[in-house]
Design a protein around this motif. Structure first.
Motif, PDB file in Angstrom:
ATOM      1  N   SER A  66      33.144 -37.110   1.838  1.00 17.18           N
ATOM      2  CA  SER A  66      31.765 -37.602   2.458  1.00 17.18           C
ATOM      3  C   SER A  66      32.240 -38.331   3.615  1.00 17.18           C
ATOM      4  O   SER A  66      31.360 -38.243   4.565  1.00 17.18           O
ATOM      5  CB  SER A  66      31.035 -38.476   1.382  1.00 17.18           C
ATOM      6  N   LYS A  67      33.068 -39.170   3.896  1.00 22.15           N
ATOM      7  CA  LYS A  67      33.436 -39.937   4.888  1.00 22.15           C
ATOM      8  C   LYS A  67      33.789 -38.988   5.843  1.00 22.15           C
ATOM      9  O   LYS A  67      33.600 -38.959   7.224  1.00 22.15           O
ATOM     10  CB  LYS A  67      34.358 -41.039   4.479  1.00 22.15           C
ATOM     11  N   SER A  68      34.846 -37.906   5.584  1.00 23.73           N
ATOM     12  CA  SER A  68      35.194 -37.075   6.617  1.00 23.73           C
ATOM     13  C   SER A  68      34.110 -36.128   7.257  1.00 23.73           C
ATOM     14  O   SER A  68      34.006 -35.983   8.383  1.00 23.73           O
ATOM     15  CB  SER A  68      36.184 -36.479   5.939  1.00 23.73           C
ATOM     16  N   ARG A  69      33.210 -35.870   6.271  1.00 26.87           N
ATOM     17  CA  ARG A  69      32.073 -35.118   6.670  1.00 26.87           C
ATOM     18  C   ARG A  69      31.269 -35.944   7.878  1.00 26.87           C
ATOM     19  O   ARG A  69      30.922 -35.424   8.970  1.00 26.87           O
ATOM     20  CB  ARG A  69      30.963 -34.805   5.690  1.00 26.87           C
ATOM     21  N   GLN A  70      30.922 -37.127   7.432  1.00 26.26           N
ATOM     22  CA  GLN A  70      30.139 -37.912   8.397  1.00 26.26           C
ATOM     23  C   GLN A  70      30.869 -38.056   9.770  1.00 26.26           C
ATOM     24  O   GLN A  70      30.274 -38.129  10.736  1.00 26.26           O
ATOM     25  CB  GLN A  70      29.844 -39.327   7.723  1.00 26.26           C
ATOM     26  N   TRP A  71      32.055 -38.439   9.688  1.00 22.91           N
ATOM     27  CA  TRP A  71      32.907 -38.475  10.865  1.00 22.91           C
ATOM     28  C   TRP A  71      32.824 -37.038  11.749  1.00 22.91           C
ATOM     29  O   TRP A  71      32.686 -37.149  12.956  1.00 22.91           O
ATOM     30  CB  TRP A  71      34.549 -38.786  10.603  1.00 22.91           C
ATOM     31  N   LEU A  72      32.947 -36.099  11.292  1.00 19.46           N
ATOM     32  CA  LEU A  72      32.841 -34.535  11.788  1.00 19.46           C
ATOM     33  C   LEU A  72      31.552 -34.434  12.362  1.00 19.46           C
ATOM     34  O   LEU A  72      31.260 -34.069  13.704  1.00 19.46           O
ATOM     35  CB  LEU A  72      33.322 -33.457  11.119  1.00 19.46           C
ATOM     36  N   LEU A  73      30.511 -34.777  11.617  1.00 20.21           N
ATOM     37  CA  LEU A  73      29.081 -34.800  12.076  1.00 20.21           C
ATOM     38  C   LEU A  73      28.842 -35.625  13.470  1.00 20.21           C
ATOM     39  O   LEU A  73      28.118 -34.910  14.355  1.00 20.21           O
ATOM     40  CB  LEU A  73      27.928 -35.177  11.031  1.00 20.21           C
ATOM     41  N   LYS A  74      29.297 -36.958  13.229  1.00 17.65           N
ATOM     42  CA  LYS A  74      29.259 -37.794  14.549  1.00 17.65           C
ATOM     43  C   LYS A  74      30.080 -37.194  15.789  1.00 17.65           C
ATOM     44  O   LYS A  74      29.340 -37.340  16.822  1.00 17.65           O
ATOM     45  CB  LYS A  74      29.629 -39.258  13.920  1.00 17.65           C
ATOM     46  N   THR A  75      30.955 -36.755  15.538  1.00 16.18           N
ATOM     47  CA  THR A  75      31.832 -36.009  16.654  1.00 16.18           C
ATOM     48  C   THR A  75      31.157 -34.868  17.108  1.00 16.18           C
ATOM     49  O   THR A  75      30.810 -34.798  18.614  1.00 16.18           O
ATOM     50  CB  THR A  75      33.180 -35.677  16.003  1.00 16.18           C
ATOM     51  N   LEU A  76      30.616 -34.069  16.300  1.00 12.09           N
ATOM     52  CA  LEU A  76      29.991 -32.931  16.758  1.00 12.09           C
ATOM     53  C   LEU A  76      28.451 -32.904  17.446  1.00 12.09           C
ATOM     54  O   LEU A  76      27.909 -32.523  17.895  1.00 12.09           O
ATOM     55  CB  LEU A  76      29.727 -31.835  15.527  1.00 12.09           C
ATOM     56  N   GLU A  77      27.957 -34.247  17.151  1.00 14.70           N
ATOM     57  CA  GLU A  77      26.785 -34.814  17.735  1.00 14.70           C
ATOM     58  C   GLU A  77      27.004 -35.047  19.179  1.00 14.70           C
ATOM     59  O   GLU A  77      26.304 -34.585  20.244  1.00 14.70           O
ATOM     60  CB  GLU A  77      26.085 -36.100  17.025  1.00 14.70           C
ATOM     61  N   LYS A  78      28.060 -35.493  19.426  1.00 18.72           N
ATOM     62  CA  LYS A  78      28.459 -35.609  20.990  1.00 18.72           C
ATOM     63  C   LYS A  78      28.897 -34.402  21.735  1.00 18.72           C
ATOM     64  O   LYS A  78      28.581 -34.095  22.777  1.00 18.72           O
ATOM     65  CB  LYS A  78      29.773 -36.379  20.799  1.00 18.72           C
ATOM     66  N   VAL A  79      29.631 -33.514  20.814  1.00 19.85           N
ATOM     67  CA  VAL A  79      30.177 -32.321  21.356  1.00 19.85           C
ATOM     68  C   VAL A  79      28.865 -31.154  21.729  1.00 19.85           C
ATOM     69  O   VAL A  79      28.780 -30.727  22.686  1.00 19.85           O
ATOM     70  CB  VAL A  79      31.112 -31.587  20.247  1.00 19.85           C
ATOM     71  N   THR A  80      27.804 -31.135  20.513  1.00 20.24           N
ATOM     72  CA  THR A  80      26.738 -30.316  21.062  1.00 20.24           C
ATOM     73  C   THR A  80      25.826 -30.966  22.157  1.00 20.24           C
ATOM     74  O   THR A  80      25.164 -30.229  22.739  1.00 20.24           O
ATOM     75  CB  THR A  80      25.856 -30.276  19.809  1.00 20.24           C
ATOM     76  N   SER A  81      25.761 -32.268  22.139  1.00 20.98           N
ATOM     77  CA  SER A  81      25.160 -32.808  23.419  1.00 20.98           C
ATOM     78  C   SER A  81      25.677 -32.490  24.595  1.00 20.98           C
ATOM     79  O   SER A  81      24.997 -31.944  25.661  1.00 20.98           O
ATOM     80  CB  SER A  81      24.877 -34.494  23.330  1.00 20.98           C
ATOM     81  N   ALA A  82      27.228 -32.581  24.748  1.00 17.84           N
ATOM     82  CA  ALA A  82      27.794 -32.171  26.015  1.00 17.84           C
ATOM     83  C   ALA A  82      27.645 -30.843  26.337  1.00 17.84           C
ATOM     84  O   ALA A  82      27.420 -30.123  27.516  1.00 17.84           O
ATOM     85  CB  ALA A  82      28.920 -32.422  25.943  1.00 17.84           C
ATOM     86  N   ALA A  83      27.729 -29.897  25.419  1.00 15.31           N
ATOM     87  CA  ALA A  83      27.642 -28.403  25.595  1.00 15.31           C
ATOM     88  C   ALA A  83      26.045 -28.176  25.956  1.00 15.31           C
ATOM     89  O   ALA A  83      25.851 -27.319  26.574  1.00 15.31           O
ATOM     90  CB  ALA A  83      27.640 -27.751  24.040  1.00 15.31           C
ATOM     91  N   ALA A  84      25.199 -28.813  25.664  1.00 16.72           N
ATOM     92  CA  ALA A  84      23.765 -28.504  26.008  1.00 16.72           C
ATOM     93  C   ALA A  84      23.611 -28.772  27.440  1.00 16.72           C
ATOM     94  O   ALA A  84      22.878 -28.145  28.308  1.00 16.72           O
ATOM     95  CB  ALA A  84      22.680 -29.484  25.009  1.00 16.72           C
ATOM     96  N   ARG A  85      24.224 -29.830  27.808  1.00 19.66           N
ATOM     97  CA  ARG A  85      24.010 -30.404  29.172  1.00 19.66           C
ATOM     98  C   ARG A  85      24.788 -29.595  30.278  1.00 19.66           C
ATOM     99  O   ARG A  85      24.368 -29.308  31.269  1.00 19.66           O
ATOM    100  CB  ARG A  85      24.808 -31.988  29.300  1.00 19.66           C
TER     101      ARG A  85
END
Length: 468
Positions: free
Chosen positions: A218-237
Motif C-alpha cells: 500500500s505504501k508503494s502504491r501511494q508513492w507511485l500515485l504521488k509520483t504519477l500525479e506530477k508526471v501526468t500534470s507535466a504531460a498535460a502542460r
C-alpha cells in the motif's frame, strides 16, 4: 467468552455448510468444487503457496474442469482446450466484470469510471500500438535502451533479472511516458524500481485482498500515485497539438474525460507495460544463453546484419529486426513456456462446458500454462524449440493455434506487439554488444504469481564483456 465464541463459530460454519448444500441443490451439474473449511478464505492459503502445482494436482484428481473456492469467490478452471471457444466467444462471459474489482483494489478506479472509459482507452491503445505504428516508438526506444546499456561498462557480473530490469524500466517508461517529464536521475530511478517491484510482486494478492493486509504494498502504491500525479500534470502542460508528437501517456490524457483519475490510469498503464515484459526478456536471454547451438546461430545472424563490431551505438530498424527472426521466435517460445497460470472472465449467465453447467457468478479461468503444454498443438511441449514458430504467419501478425498469453477474441492485450518488439530489440542490443556466460544453472520459475508471468527462483548470475 469461550462459549460465546464457540457458538459464533458454529453459526458461521453452519451458515457456510448450508449455503454450500443449497448451491449444490440449485446447481446439480456444477463442476467439482475444492472449497476447504475456512470461512471466506476457502483454500486461498494452499492455493497461494503454489497455484500452478495446485492446479495440476486438481486436474489429476478432478479432471480438466473444476472449481476452487478462495477469498469469497468461485474460480472455475478450464485447463485444456475444452471450453476455450466458450471462454473467448460466448456472450455469457464478461471480461470487464471479472477485472473491475482487481482494478478498484489495485489502482483505486471505481467500477463506474472503469466501465465508462475502458472501451475508448482500449481502442486508443490498440490503435496507437498496432504493428503499423511501431516505427513511431522504434527510434526513441532504441536510443533509450542504448543509453542505459552503456551504463553497464565494458564487463561485469550481475543477476540477469536485475540487469534486464535496470535497463528496461527506464527505457520503456521514457518512451511511453516522455523522458522530459519522468524522474531520470539514478537515485530516482532506483527508488522508482524499488516501489514498482513491491507493487508488482504483490499485485495479484492486492487484487483480491483488503490492502490492510499488505501495508508495504500500500505504501508503494501511494508513492507511485504521488509520483504519477506530477508526471501526468507535466504531460498535460507539455501536451503538443500534433498527434504524432504525443506520447502514449498524452494520448491517454486526451482520451480520458475525467483527469482526476489520470494518475490511477497511468499506474495501470505502467504496470501493464512492465510487469510481464521484464520477466519475458529475462527468460528469453536465459533460454538463448543456456542453449549453445541456438546462441551460436543467433550470433551468426547478428554478425550477418551488423558485422563483427558490437561496441558502437548501432541504430536498429524494424527492417533489421525482420532479418533476425530466430530471436523473435525465441521471445515467443519463452512466452509460451513462461506464460501466466490463468486469465479470467466472469460468468454472467450459466454456460455448459463438457457435461458441466458453470453457474452465473463464477470466475471462469483458462490456463495458458497448460494450454501451451498440449502436445496436440505443441509437440515436445516442455522443450525450448524456437523453430516451431516457423509455422506461424508472423508477417500477418498471426500466432500458432492455442497460443493465448495475450488473451483472445475482443480482449487481447493492446500492447502485445509493442512488448514483443521491445524484448526483441533489447535482446539484439545485448547480444550485439556483449558476450554472455551463464554462471548458475537455469532457474526454475516461481509459482507464486498466477496472473503475471512467472518470476525466477534462485540465482541466475551472468558474466558479460564487450564483444571483440
Amino acid at each position: 467468552m469461550d462459549a460465546a465464541l464457540a457458538v459464533l463459530l458454529t453459526a458461521v460454519l453452519t451458515l457456510i455448510i448450508g449455503k454450500l448444500v443449497l448451491f449444490r441443490l440449485r446447481c446439480p451439474n456444477a463442476p467439482p468444487c475444492i472449497s476447504g473449511w475456512i470461512p471466506w478464505f476457502g483454500v486461498a492459503f494452499q492455493f497461494g503457496k503454489g497455484p500452478l502445482e495446485f492446479i495440476e494436482q486438481a486436474r489429476v484428481k478432478y479432471g480438466p474442469v473444476f472449481t476452487v473456492f478462495a477469498l469469497g469467490h468461485r474460480y472455475t478452471f478450464v485447463t485444456e482446450e475444452e471450453g476455450i471457444e466458450a471462454f473467448f466467444m460466448s456472450k455469457d462471459v464478461n471480461f470487464e466484470q471479472a477485472v473491475q474489482q482487481a482494478v478498484k483494489h489495485t489502482v483505486s478506479i471505481p467500477a463506474k469510471v472503469f466501465y465508462k472509459n475502458r472501451y475508448n482507452l482500449y481502442v486508443m491503445l490498440k490503435g496507437k500500438m498496432a504493428p503499423p505504428n511501431l516505427h513511431i516508438f522504434m527510434k526513441t526506444l532504441c536510443k533509450e535502451l542504448h543509453e542505459f546499456v552503456e551504463q553497464l561498462g565494458t564487463e561485469g557480473t550481475e543477476e540477469l533479472h536485475d540487469l534486464v530490469r535496470h535497463i528496461m524500466y527506464p527505457a520503456a517508461v521514457n518512451t511511453l511516458f516522455g523522458k522530459d517529464i519522468w524522474p531520470t536521475s539514478r537515485s530516482e530511478i532506483s527508488e522508482f524500481e524499488e516501489h514498482f517491484q513491491m507493487f508488482d510482486e504483490d499485485f495479484e494478492y492486492a487484487s483480491q485482498m483488503p490492502v490492510c493486509f499488505l501495508r508495504n504494498w500500500s505504501k508503494s502504491r501511494q508513492w507511485l500515485l504521488k509520483t504519477l500525479e506530477k508526471v501526468t500534470s507535466a504531460a498535460a502542460r507539455t501536451n503538443p497539438s500534433k498527434s504524432e508528437s504525443k506520447t502514449v501517456l498524452q494520448h491517454l490524457l486526451d482520451t480520458l474525460p475525467d483527469k482526476h483519475f489520470a494518475p490511477n490510469y497511468s499506474l495501470l498503464l505502467l504496470w501493464a507495460s512492465q510487469a510481464n515484459a521484464v520477466p519475458v526478456a529475462f527468460w528469453t536471454l536465459v533460454f538463448i544463453i543456456s542453449h549453445p547451438d541456438i546462441y551460436k546461430k543467433i550470433m551468426d545472424d547478428i554478425v550477418s546484419v551488423f558485422g563483427n563490431a558490437g561496441n558502437d551505438k548501432t541504430e536498429i530498424s524494424q527492417d533489421d529486426l525482420k532479418k533476425l527472426p530466430l530471436i523473435k521466435w525465441c521471445v515467443l517460445e519463452a512466452i509460451r513456456l513462461r506464460s501466466p497460470g490463468a486469465i479470467t472472465k466472469k460468468v454472467m449467465n450459466p454456460i455448459k462446458i463438457q457435461n458441466f453447467t458453470i453457474p452465473a457468478g463464477d470466475m471462469l479461468m483458462i490456463s495458458p500454462y497448460w494450454l501451451h503444454r498440449n502436445p496436440k498443438y505443441f509437440p515436445d511441449p516442455d522443450m525450448f524449440k524456437p523453430d516451431r514458430w516457423k509455422a506461424a504467419n508472423l508477417e500477418k501478425n498471426a500466432f500458432l493455434d492455442n497460443f493465448v498469453p495475450f488473451g483472445g477474441g475482443n480482449h487481447q492485450c493492446p500492447g502485445r506487439w509493442f512488448a514483443i518488439m521491445e524484448i526483441h530489440l533489447l535482446v539484439v542490443l545485448f547480444l550485439n554488444k556483449y558476450e554472455f556466460i551463464l554462471l548458475d544453472t537455469v532457474p526454475k520459475e516461481s509459482h507464486l504469481h498466477l496472473v503475471g508471468t512467472q518470476q525466477p527462483t534462485g540465482p541466475c548470475r551472468v558474466q558479460y564483456k564487450l564483444r571483440e
